[in-house]
Write an enzyme that holds these catalytic residues in place. Structure first.
Site, PDB file in Angstrom:
ATOM      1  CB  CYS A  31      -0.942  -0.084   1.141  1.00 45.38           C
ATOM      2  SG  CYS A  31      -0.234  -0.660   2.781  1.00 45.38           S
TER       3      CYS A  31
ATOM      4  CB  SER B 232      -7.175  -0.158   8.413  1.00 46.26           C
ATOM      5  OG  SER B 232      -6.617   0.920   7.451  1.00 46.26           O
TER       6      SER B 232
ATOM      7  CG  HIS C  19      -0.909   3.917   4.691  1.00 50.28           C
ATOM      8  ND1 HIS C  19      -1.656   3.641   5.960  1.00 50.28           N
ATOM      9  CD2 HIS C  19      -0.512   2.661   4.422  1.00 50.28           C
ATOM     10  CE1 HIS C  19      -1.364   2.126   6.047  1.00 50.28           C
ATOM     11  NE2 HIS C  19      -0.747   1.809   5.167  1.00 50.28           N
TER      12      HIS C  19
HETATM   13  O1  25A Z   1      -0.532 -14.285   7.298  1.00 50.65           O
HETATM   14  P1  25A Z   1      -0.161 -12.609   7.374  1.00 50.65           P
HETATM   15  O2  25A Z   1       0.620 -12.153   6.068  1.00 50.65           O
HETATM   16  O3  25A Z   1       0.528 -12.513   8.766  1.00 50.65           O
HETATM   17  O4  25A Z   1      -1.451 -11.887   7.235  1.00 50.65           O
HETATM   18  C1  25A Z   1      -1.950 -11.160   8.442  1.00 50.65           C
HETATM   19  C2  25A Z   1      -3.015 -10.460   8.078  1.00 50.65           C
HETATM   20  O5  25A Z   1      -2.996  -9.172   7.446  1.00 50.65           O
HETATM   21  C3  25A Z   1      -4.006  -8.669   6.751  1.00 50.65           C
HETATM   22  C4  25A Z   1      -5.165  -9.764   7.047  1.00 50.65           C
HETATM   23  O6  25A Z   1      -5.857  -9.299   7.891  1.00 50.65           O
HETATM   24  C5  25A Z   1      -4.252 -10.978   7.293  1.00 50.65           C
HETATM   25  O7  25A Z   1      -5.188 -11.929   7.989  1.00 50.65           O
HETATM   26  N1  25A Z   1      -3.681  -8.360   5.283  1.00 50.65           N
HETATM   27  C6  25A Z   1      -3.066  -9.253   4.529  1.00 50.65           C
HETATM   28  N2  25A Z   1      -2.680  -8.343   3.427  1.00 50.65           N
HETATM   29  C7  25A Z   1      -2.948  -7.276   3.638  1.00 50.65           C
HETATM   30  C8  25A Z   1      -3.024  -5.955   3.059  1.00 50.65           C
HETATM   31  N3  25A Z   1      -2.393  -5.889   1.914  1.00 50.65           N
HETATM   32  C9  25A Z   1      -3.604  -7.228   4.970  1.00 50.65           C
HETATM   33  N4  25A Z   1      -4.083  -5.879   5.367  1.00 50.65           N
HETATM   34  C10 25A Z   1      -3.724  -5.111   4.941  1.00 50.65           C
HETATM   35  N5  25A Z   1      -3.656  -4.818   3.672  1.00 50.65           N
HETATM   36  P2  25A Z   1      -7.455  -9.027   7.980  1.00 50.65           P
HETATM   37  O8  25A Z   1      -8.188  -8.973   9.358  1.00 50.65           O
HETATM   38  O9  25A Z   1      -7.577  -8.008   7.043  1.00 50.65           O
HETATM   39  O10 25A Z   1      -8.161 -10.089   6.874  1.00 50.65           O
HETATM   40  C11 25A Z   1      -8.045 -11.338   7.338  1.00 50.65           C
HETATM   41  C12 25A Z   1      -8.731 -12.186   6.148  1.00 50.65           C
HETATM   42  O11 25A Z   1      -7.945 -13.357   5.918  1.00 50.65           O
HETATM   43  C13 25A Z   1      -8.832 -14.462   6.183  1.00 50.65           C
HETATM   44  N6  25A Z   1      -8.108 -15.672   6.389  1.00 50.65           N
HETATM   45  C14 25A Z   1      -7.621 -15.767   7.574  1.00 50.65           C
HETATM   46  N7  25A Z   1      -7.009 -17.157   7.343  1.00 50.65           N
HETATM   47  C15 25A Z   1      -7.450 -17.748   6.442  1.00 50.65           C
HETATM   48  C16 25A Z   1      -8.247 -16.759   5.708  1.00 50.65           C
HETATM   49  N8  25A Z   1      -8.957 -17.217   4.569  1.00 50.65           N
HETATM   50  C17 25A Z   1      -8.952 -18.500   4.242  1.00 50.65           C
HETATM   51  N9  25A Z   1      -7.965 -19.286   5.010  1.00 50.65           N
HETATM   52  C18 25A Z   1      -7.434 -18.967   5.882  1.00 50.65           C
HETATM   53  N10 25A Z   1      -6.677 -19.872   6.530  1.00 50.65           N
HETATM   54  C19 25A Z   1      -9.701 -14.002   7.300  1.00 50.65           C
HETATM   55  O12 25A Z   1     -10.964 -14.641   7.619  1.00 50.65           O
HETATM   56  C20 25A Z   1     -10.139 -12.634   6.711  1.00 50.65           C
HETATM   57  O13 25A Z   1     -11.106 -12.556   5.727  1.00 50.65           O
HETATM   58  P3  25A Z   1     -11.311 -14.839   9.069  1.00 50.65           P
HETATM   59  O14 25A Z   1     -12.431 -15.936   9.014  1.00 50.65           O
HETATM   60  O15 25A Z   1     -10.224 -15.071   9.900  1.00 50.65           O
HETATM   61  O16 25A Z   1     -12.104 -13.631   9.449  1.00 50.65           O
HETATM   62  C21 25A Z   1     -11.604 -13.037  10.742  1.00 50.65           C
HETATM   63  C22 25A Z   1     -12.878 -12.551  11.427  1.00 50.65           C
HETATM   64  O17 25A Z   1     -12.380 -11.166  11.694  1.00 50.65           O
HETATM   65  C23 25A Z   1     -13.864 -10.503  11.589  1.00 50.65           C
HETATM   66  N11 25A Z   1     -13.432  -9.267  10.881  1.00 50.65           N
HETATM   67  C24 25A Z   1     -12.399  -9.322   9.831  1.00 50.65           C
HETATM   68  N12 25A Z   1     -12.638  -8.263   9.110  1.00 50.65           N
HETATM   69  C25 25A Z   1     -13.698  -7.324   9.990  1.00 50.65           C
HETATM   70  C26 25A Z   1     -14.220  -7.992  10.900  1.00 50.65           C
HETATM   71  N13 25A Z   1     -14.836  -7.734  11.628  1.00 50.65           N
HETATM   72  C27 25A Z   1     -15.473  -6.310  11.478  1.00 50.65           C
HETATM   73  N14 25A Z   1     -14.791  -5.912  10.391  1.00 50.65           N
HETATM   74  C28 25A Z   1     -13.951  -6.067   9.605  1.00 50.65           C
HETATM   75  N15 25A Z   1     -13.610  -5.236   8.710  1.00 50.65           N
HETATM   76  C29 25A Z   1     -14.608 -11.285  11.439  1.00 50.65           C
HETATM   77  O18 25A Z   1     -15.321 -11.603  12.676  1.00 50.65           O
HETATM   78  C30 25A Z   1     -14.315 -12.475  10.741  1.00 50.65           C
HETATM   79  O19 25A Z   1     -15.032 -13.472  11.011  1.00 50.65           O
HETATM   80  O1  L14 Z   2       2.844  -5.861   2.596  1.00 49.77           O
HETATM   81  O2  L14 Z   2       0.930  -3.645   8.633  1.00 49.77           O
HETATM   82  O3  L14 Z   2       0.798  -5.188   1.557  1.00 49.77           O
HETATM   83  O4  L14 Z   2       0.303  -1.696   7.557  1.00 49.77           O
HETATM   84  C1  L14 Z   2       0.595  -3.703   3.970  1.00 49.77           C
HETATM   85  C2  L14 Z   2       0.198  -3.188   5.091  1.00 49.77           C
HETATM   86  C3  L14 Z   2       1.780  -5.523   4.955  1.00 49.77           C
HETATM   87  C4  L14 Z   2       1.413  -4.876   6.219  1.00 49.77           C
HETATM   88  C5  L14 Z   2       1.515  -5.523   2.526  1.00 49.77           C
HETATM   89  C6  L14 Z   2       0.629  -2.844   7.599  1.00 49.77           C
HETATM   90  C7  L14 Z   2       1.033  -5.041   4.100  1.00 49.77           C
HETATM   91  C8  L14 Z   2       1.124  -3.596   6.223  1.00 49.77           C
END
Ligand code: 25A
Ligand code: L14
Length: 343
Positions: free
Chosen positions: A130, A160, A250
């Site tokens: 981002c 976020s 950001h």
């Molecule tokens: O593995 P990493 O790299 O460490 O990833 C870490 C986290 O970073 C975010 C994302 O979090 C990810 O889980 N992320 C990744 N790339 C990003 C980016 N470029 C980024 N953020 C910003 N920019 P997240 O919370 O935004 O999203 C997580 C999503 O991934 C789903 N997920 C997780 N494990 C999974 C999976 N899907 C498939 N298979 C898997 N093994 C996750 O689903 C979510 O859609 P979930 O079921 O775990 O959802 C979690 C619960 O969280 C609550 N919730 C989520 N978002 C919101 C929310 N509640 C209110 N408002 C929201 N916006 C819900 O209750 C949901 O049930």
């Molecule tokens: O690599 O935590 O696209 O603000 C961008 C958001 C990593 C995490 C990525 C954050 C993500 C980052």
């Protein structure tokens, strides 16, 4: 009749996934069938799309049968596991994680900068980080006219970016502090590491994990991705990435050193104003400049505080702000999908 596509969103319940669904709706993307996938935790919940409730299912390889376009934002591990499964079944994957960005055969695309790369894909197209996306959109018109030698950036990143749980953490810590009760940080700076820091009323100079060179991974993503998107490894980039208690949007203080001298600022403003995806907000006399709260919910990149360096004829200072969940993630991904189907 225009063709309609079978589209999957992986990580649909997350901070970015929800915005992907909104962007598909707002842009009237030709969706024939929308498949919402997340972890088993969210399976059975529903999200709204064009006024209808769509059931969220667990993401498994078989779900990608017949999917034509898959937007991924569930973290790197999920992408590594499932993106190849989607490609195997014929989908084009637009991946928002860090999993494939630096792989040579994977295009890393910001449509305003390097749209042509989209069509070189072999199944996966990567959405950049981002902080990098908003910076390259604003630097592109300068690079085209003056060339880029060096970029020094400090970021002021919203919670976020770290996902929905980090947003909840900022709210809960803020409430606790205002109520005078103890604060217990659980997510930031990095969910997977044991040491935690309070983000409310604070600034944390760490986003993602530290590398051996003393920079964080987020900082090194900005370095590597900027070079790859511009197709120029000679651009010198240094970044300091800082988390601040802003919900979404950001901000970046950018110092850029160009190869040719900076012309009159009126000329620079004109170039930026005419650049696709850029909005100039720069009226110091009226105290007008880009701010995160104004950028939230908008697709553009906002640029202001445009100043010539005091000592270097080739130096320029900019303040660049954009919605990290939109241009930084969901909108850039949907924009890539739009260009993909336009061919
Ligand atoms: O593995 P990493 O790299 O460490 O990833 C870490 C986290 O970073 C975010 C994302 O979090 C990810 O889980 N992320 C990744 N790339 C990003 C980016 N470029 C980024 N953020 C910003 N920019 P997240 O919370 O935004 O999203 C997580 C999503 O991934 C789903 N997920 C997780 N494990 C999974 C999976 N899907 C498939 N298979 C898997 N093994 C996750 O689903 C979510 O859609 P979930 O079921 O775990 O959802 C979690 C619960 O969280 C609550 N919730 C989520 N978002 C919101 C929310 N509640 C209110 N408002 C929201 N916006 C819900 O209750 C949901 O049930
Ligand atoms: O690599 O935590 O696209 O603000 C961008 C958001 C990593 C995490 C990525 C954050 C993500 C980052």
């Amino acid at each position: 009749m225009t063709k309609k596509y079978r589209v999957a969103v992986v990580g649909a319940t997350g901070a970015v996934g929800r915005e992907m669904v909104h962007q598909l709706e707002e842009r009237n993307f030709p969706v024939g069938d929308l498949l919402l996938l997340a972890s088993s935790r969210s399976a059975g919940t529903t999200l709204e799309f064009h006024g209808e409730s769509v059931l969220v299912k667990e993401a498994t390889p078989d779900q990608f049968e017949g999917v034509e376009i898959a937007l991924f934002s569930a973290g790197g591990k999920v992408s590594k596991m499932l993106a190849p499964e989607a490609v195997k079944r014929g989908a084009v994957v637009i991946d928002n994680s860090n999993a494939f960005r630096m792989e040579e055969e994977v295009p890393l695309v910001v449509p305003e900068v390097n749209e042509g790369e989209i069509f070189k894909h072999k199944g996966i197209i990567a959405n950049p980080n981002c902080s990098t996306i908003q910076m390259v959109v604003a630097l592109k018109p300068l690079r085209d006219r003056l060339g880029l030698k060096r970029v020094i950036v400090s970021t002021y990143q919203a919670v976020s970016g770290a996902g929905a749980k980090a947003v909840a953490e900022l709210m809960e810590e803020s409430k606790a502090i205002l109520a005078g009760t103890p604060v217990e940080a659980k997510i930031l700076p990095v969910a997977s590491l044991p040491v935690k820091h309070q983000i409310a009323f604070n600034a944390i100079p760490q986003i993602d994990v530290f590398q051996e060179n003393g920079f964080t991974l987020e900082e090194m993503k900005m370095v590597r991705e900027t070079k790859k998107i511009f197709g120029d490894p000679s651009i010198q980039v240094a970044a300091t990435c800082v988390r601040i208690p802003v919900r979404t949007g950001h901000s970046e203080s950018v110092y850029v050193e160009t190869k040719e001298p900076i012309p009159d600022l009126a000329v620079v403003r004109k170039w930026l104003t005419e650049a696709p995806g850029v909005v100039v907000v720069d009226q110091p006399e009226e105290q007008r400049y880009p701010m995160a709260t104004d950028a939230e919910g908008k697709r553009e990149v906002f640029v202001g505080r445009i100043r010539k360096d005091l000592n270097n004829d080739n130096g320029l200072h900019l303040w660049i702000v954009s919605d990290n969940l939109l241009k930084g993630a969901a909108w850039n991904a949907v924009q890539i999908a739009e260009r993909l189907i336009a061919r």
